[in-house]
Design a protein around this motif. Structure first.
Motif, PDB file in Angstrom:
ATOM      1  N   PRO A  89      40.193  52.016  24.824  1.00  9.65           N
ATOM      2  CA  PRO A  89      40.839  51.207  25.867  1.00  9.65           C
ATOM      3  C   PRO A  89      42.356  51.278  25.801  1.00  9.65           C
ATOM      4  N   ALA A  90      42.924  51.491  24.600  1.00  6.70           N
ATOM      5  CA  ALA A  90      44.373  51.643  24.505  1.00  6.70           C
ATOM      6  C   ALA A  90      44.837  52.888  25.245  1.00  6.70           C
ATOM      7  N   MET A  91      43.966  53.888  25.355  1.00 11.92           N
ATOM      8  CA  MET A  91      44.280  55.104  26.104  1.00 11.92           C
ATOM      9  C   MET A  91      43.864  54.992  27.572  1.00 11.92           C
ATOM     10  N   GLY A  92      43.298  53.837  27.939  1.00 11.91           N
ATOM     11  CA  GLY A  92      42.820  53.672  29.302  1.00 11.91           C
ATOM     12  C   GLY A  92      41.452  54.285  29.529  1.00 11.91           C
ATOM     13  N   LEU A  93      40.749  54.630  28.445  1.00 11.47           N
ATOM     14  CA  LEU A  93      39.427  55.240  28.546  1.00 11.47           C
ATOM     15  C   LEU A  93      38.348  54.166  28.376  1.00 11.47           C
ATOM     16  N   ASP A 140      46.407  51.416  31.358  1.00 13.47           N
ATOM     17  CA  ASP A 140      46.740  52.528  30.472  1.00 13.47           C
ATOM     18  C   ASP A 140      47.052  52.055  29.057  1.00 13.47           C
ATOM     19  N   ARG A 141      47.498  50.801  28.934  1.00 15.56           N
ATOM     20  CA  ARG A 141      47.789  50.246  27.609  1.00 15.56           C
ATOM     21  C   ARG A 141      46.559  49.624  26.960  1.00 15.56           C
ATOM     22  N   GLY A 142      45.436  49.627  27.659  1.00 14.90           N
ATOM     23  CA  GLY A 142      44.219  49.077  27.093  1.00 14.90           C
ATOM     24  C   GLY A 142      44.144  47.566  27.122  1.00 14.90           C
ATOM     25  N   VAL A 143      44.870  46.933  28.058  1.00 19.20           N
ATOM     26  CA  VAL A 143      44.863  45.470  28.150  1.00 19.20           C
ATOM     27  C   VAL A 143      43.839  44.985  29.166  1.00 19.20           C
ATOM     28  N   GLY A 191      40.580  55.833  32.733  1.00 20.34           N
ATOM     29  CA  GLY A 191      39.406  55.520  33.528  1.00 20.34           C
ATOM     30  C   GLY A 191      38.195  56.356  33.172  1.00 20.34           C
ATOM     31  N   ASP A 192      38.404  57.494  32.469  1.00 19.26           N
ATOM     32  CA  ASP A 192      37.271  58.351  32.116  1.00 19.26           C
ATOM     33  C   ASP A 192      36.393  57.682  31.064  1.00 19.26           C
ATOM     34  N   PRO A 193      35.063  57.780  31.203  1.00 14.70           N
ATOM     35  CA  PRO A 193      34.168  57.238  30.178  1.00 14.70           C
ATOM     36  C   PRO A 193      33.977  58.222  29.022  1.00 14.70           C
ATOM     37  N   VAL A 194      33.808  57.676  27.817  1.00 17.67           N
ATOM     38  CA  VAL A 194      33.624  58.467  26.604  1.00 17.67           C
ATOM     39  C   VAL A 194      32.384  57.952  25.872  1.00 17.67           C
ATOM     40  N   ALA A 195      31.438  58.848  25.590  1.00 17.11           N
ATOM     41  CA  ALA A 195      30.233  58.463  24.869  1.00 17.11           C
ATOM     42  C   ALA A 195      30.566  58.280  23.389  1.00 17.11           C
ATOM     43  N   VAL A 196      30.253  57.100  22.850  1.00 16.12           N
ATOM     44  CA  VAL A 196      30.563  56.776  21.458  1.00 16.12           C
ATOM     45  C   VAL A 196      29.354  56.113  20.807  1.00 16.12           C
ATOM     46  N   GLU A 197      29.306  56.194  19.493  1.00 15.56           N
ATOM     47  CA  GLU A 197      28.223  55.573  18.736  1.00 15.56           C
ATOM     48  C   GLU A 197      28.329  54.053  18.805  1.00 15.56           C
ATOM     49  N   ILE A 249      40.857  41.028  32.037  1.00 15.75           N
ATOM     50  CA  ILE A 249      41.284  41.283  30.664  1.00 15.75           C
ATOM     51  C   ILE A 249      40.103  41.865  29.900  1.00 15.75           C
ATOM     52  N   LEU A 250      40.359  42.925  29.152  1.00 19.23           N
ATOM     53  CA  LEU A 250      39.281  43.547  28.387  1.00 19.23           C
ATOM     54  C   LEU A 250      38.675  42.558  27.400  1.00 19.23           C
ATOM     55  N   PRO A 251      37.362  42.681  27.142  1.00 19.72           N
ATOM     56  CA  PRO A 251      36.717  41.783  26.175  1.00 19.72           C
ATOM     57  C   PRO A 251      37.417  41.803  24.814  1.00 19.72           C
ATOM     58  N   ARG A 252      37.944  42.964  24.417  1.00 19.90           N
ATOM     59  CA  ARG A 252      38.698  43.031  23.173  1.00 19.90           C
ATOM     60  C   ARG A 252      39.876  43.959  23.416  1.00 19.90           C
ATOM     61  N   PRO A 253      40.949  43.464  24.067  1.00 20.55           N
ATOM     62  CA  PRO A 253      42.053  44.344  24.432  1.00 20.55           C
ATOM     63  C   PRO A 253      42.752  44.922  23.211  1.00 20.55           C
ATOM     64  N   ALA A 254      43.509  46.015  23.433  1.00 22.87           N
ATOM     65  CA  ALA A 254      44.192  46.702  22.340  1.00 22.87           C
ATOM     66  C   ALA A 254      45.218  45.820  21.648  1.00 22.87           C
ATOM     67  N   LEU A 255      45.618  44.710  22.303  1.00 24.13           N
ATOM     68  CA  LEU A 255      46.567  43.798  21.675  1.00 24.13           C
ATOM     69  C   LEU A 255      45.918  43.010  20.539  1.00 24.13           C
TER      70      LEU A 255
END
Length: 444
Positions: free
Chosen positions: A193-197, A60-63, A175-181, A74-80
């Protein structure tokens, strides 16, 4: 054990904090796989539910990201480690074209507007229980939106990203996916990812999102779509009437998707606005902010949308910040009312500077993009070597890694203050850096 970094903690919050500390210090690298729940629980001597709760906190923190049987990593580019921290040092005497800022000379003088707003507040102080939206700003926003065929309730928030976050939070869950440019706005790619999306990349060209790529993202289960109407960051793309019609046809089959249009270029571009709303999604929002036209420190945005979405956004704002300062709201309304930064002349100035650079690059066989806004995007074969070579020649660009998920490498140049002579020198230096190949992979 994760290499030389032993995990610790007895409570979920302690385990999560220890993993975050490892990410922040660099001891846990992006992409590092975390132990399975039961393995870590046995190692720490805690209940597996405790580890599951810790992993949920980190997600949920995008880590971290969780992918079922594939485990957590660990996310490839975490919110930290946000993307805007990917900076190139600016040597003395170098031209910094990496900022994405508007030209201060084209921003209005805030003094008269602030004075008018202060005088209005002196005559009628804003106290608890006062309407949360300034009446003057509300009227101007409604007139502007309705002129573009947008009808619905209006909310005011603290900038475009704040509005987008609140709209996403109104409907989506971790966990929900979001379509982005892709490439797209780096701050948005950090926010999700900081929102867990989970960002679902959609390719684009100079006319905006590619319909087939959007359709694929929706087929993969995207719960929301965030699209930039004009002045797309970093490529300068702007939706055309033809492309908007094609995208509306794709969206027509997805009434349950949340559609968010970011029109932050309003007031400083000369391309017409072509809406996607009304095509199918029941829940939608169109956002316009004061940052580019009046100044980044004016943290004010207006949003129109369907009743439920606007109601949820306004309700959540009421429980937190309460409202956006009326001093800021009235200042923006006064700037808007008096046409303090005439959109036509501001847009013409930015167009002249962009096209000067685009023309010089084209004359040297270098592909570049930038039909609207402040920036020009140049595909390159290798960002690191191109950046380093340009710095040696006195130019600092923004690395494309800030904006990319899967798209090819590139560099972003902010042309907002670039004079014609400088555009010529930059194009010559870039041609030398790229050699006879003329650049890297195409945008799409």
């Amino acid at each position: 054990m994760l290499g030389d970094y032993p995990l610790k903690g007895r409570r979920a919050s302690e385990i999560a904090a220890h993993i975050e500390q490892g990410v922040s210090s660099g001891q846990l690298a992006p992409g590092t796989a975390l132990p399975p729940l039961r393995d870590l629980a046995a190692e720490l001597g805690v209940n597996p539910n405790t580890v599951a709760a810790a992993y949920r906190l980190l997600r949920d923190r995008g880590v971290i990201e969780t992918a079922g049987r594939k485990g957590s990593r660990i996310l490839p580019r975490p919110a930290l480690t946000p993307r805007d921290l990917i900076r190139i040092p600016v040597p003395a005497q170098a031209s910094d074209l990496s900022t994405g800022n508007p030209d201060p000379a084209l921003l209005p003088d805030l003094g008269p507007a602030l004075a008018a707003a202060a005088e209005a507040l002196r005559a009628e102080p804003v106290l608890y229980g006062h309407p949360r939206i300034d009446a003057g700003l509300l009227d101007l926003a409604r007139t502007s939106f309705e002129a573009d065929g947008l009808h619905g309730p209006i909310a005011v928030a603290s900038g475009a990203l704040d509005t987008v976050e609140r709209a996403l939070g109104a409907w989506l869950r971790p966990g929900d996916p979001v379509a982005v440019e892709d490439p797209g706005w780096g701050s948005l790619l950090d926010l999700l990812p900081a929102m867990g999306l989970r960002p679902e990349p959609v390719r684009l060209d100079d006319e905006g999102l590619l319909p087939d790529s959007l359709a694929a993202a929706l087929a993969e289960g995207a719960r929301a779509v965030v699209v930039t109407s004009r002045a797309q960051n970093p490529t300068g793309a702007a939706l055309t009437a033809r492309r908007a019609a094609e995208l509306r046809a794709v969206l027509a089959g997805h009434p349950g998707v949340l559609l968010i249009e970011d029109d932050h270029g309003h007031g400083m571009v000369d391309q017409p606005y072509h809406p996607l709303v009304g095509a199918g999604p029941r829940h939608w929002a169109v956002v316009r902010s004061a940052a580019k036209a009046y100044g980044p420190d004016l943290r004010v945005s207006v949003m129109v949308g369907d009743e439920e979405t606007v109601g949820r956004v306004a309700g959540r704002l009421r429980l937190g910040a309460g409202w956006v300062s009326h001093l800021l709201q009235r200042t923006v309304a006064e700037l808007w009312r008096t046409d303090a930064a005439p959109a036509a002349s501001v847009a013409a100035a930015y167009r002249t500077r962009r096209e000067a650079l685009l023309g010089e690059l084209a004359a040297r066989g270098i592909e570049a993009h930038g039909v609207s806004g402040l920036n020009v995007w140049v595909p390159v074969p290798d960002e690191t070597s191109a950046l380093a070579a340009l710095v040696q020649r006195g130019w600092v660009a923004a690395p494309g890694a800030r904006y990319r998920i899967q798209s090819p490498p590139g560099l972003r140049f902010t042309a907002a203050r670039l004079e014609a002579a400088d555009a010529r020198r930059l194009a010559e230096d870039l041609a030398d850096v790229l050699g006879s190949g003329g650049g890297g992979s195409r945008l799409v």
